[in-house]
Design an enzyme around this catalytic site. Sequence first.
Site, PDB file in Angstrom:
ATOM      1  CB  SER A 210      18.453  11.113 -12.395  1.00 51.57           C
ATOM      2  OG  SER A 210      18.481  12.075 -11.358  1.00 51.57           O
ATOM      3  CE  LYS A 211      12.031   8.470 -14.530  1.00 48.53           C
ATOM      4  NZ  LYS A 211      11.667   7.122 -14.178  1.00 48.53           N
TER       5      LYS A 211
END
Length: 443
Positions: A210-211
């Site tokens: 994920s980011k």
Amino acid sequence: MTVITRFAPSPTGLFHAGSYRTALFAYIFAKQNKGKFILRIEDTDKERSKKEYEDNIIDSLKWLGLDYDELYRQSDRTDIYKKYIQKLIDSGHAFISKETPKEAGDRAEVIRFKNPKKKVIFNDLIRGQVEFDTTELGDFVIAKSLEEPVFHLVNVVDDHEMGMTHIIRGEDHISNTPRQILIYEAIGAKNIPIFAHIPLLLAKDRSKLSKRHGAIPMTEYRERGFLPEVLVNYMALLGWHPADDREVLTLDDIVKEFSLDRVQKGGAIFDEEKLKWFDHQYIAKLNNDEFQSHASPFVPEWLATSSPLFKRCIPLLREKISSFGEIPQLLADNGELRFVHGLKDYAPLSLLWKKNPKREAALVHLQKVQELVMAIPDDSFTAESIKVAVWNYAEAEGKGDVLWPLRMALTGQDKSPDPFTSAFILGREETLNRIHLAIKKLS
Ligand code: GLU
């Protein structure tokens, strides 16, 4: 039927591996079916959407060579959504719902979809048949007002209006599909697109990429000097592989051989070490001109990439780097190739081999090596010919005893390439200068 696919990112963050792989699969599928690939910016969330993220997505797709046939921005399409919302209200599929605001900023009124509460079944090209009872979803919100539609509605209206035949997207959207199918039915869509939900990308510890966890923006890979073809190649293999297990593939090869039924169901691990391995393979295949032009942004000013000196560095750089962005550290002040920039002053005693630290011995060996090197003509001054010239003598006298002083004389550094490679890079004249200087230091 013309195949139409799309990539529909929300511009709420920098474009990273997970989104890129989704875009790539949708692109490949469109290309192999001679279809159309659409980029649609899903920017209805006004608070989280940012122009700079949209620019980053467009810029990254361009760098990676995924060109799209059409570009849409949902913020330009409010009127279209408004018509659909009105139609849904008029036909009784949606209604204006009075709400009790709980917090400041909450609405007193939203538009909700009248959920028929039924079983939805669809056939996902990757996951197979998916069944879902929509009862528990209740009458979900499709717009905050006529002018403010939310995700599910705009996503469906656009895919319908744009004639999407296949929706290839991340598995995290599979739970949205039943709601969306209800909306397709309510707007009277004759054809509901075929869905293919591709497995998530995982970080090395198998947690979701994920980011916040391990997902590096594509533009950062560009800044680190990775080749775009490498990202295309590597990312295509995350969750898919060709029938024959080849690994190094061009986009054309992939377009020819890709098939959604070879996409695995389980998550695929994004491993930067493997990405570096790919980049190293690609770098090995570049010719010198290509190498030079890719390296150029990363080479410090003191080393002109058009110079013969740089050309002589290429074989070693090729061997050492797994992306062009690693060049600066090799040539930096404490880097392994620092000696190319000039000889740092070093202590005469460091010329002595630690297992036999005799000044006289080092001096004699350097003098002999000087003679051997001098006998090599300039036009055949290669790492190999230097090695051939010195090797027998070094074997007879002790490799460390002969080669250590030579290595130190050439580079003035403890950590440096083998002396034959270093001498080749420096060239005959500079090699002889440096040996001469070492002899002086010991005399
Ligand atoms: N805008 C959604 C996202 O960025 C994608 C929706 C879709 O592909 O259907 O996750």
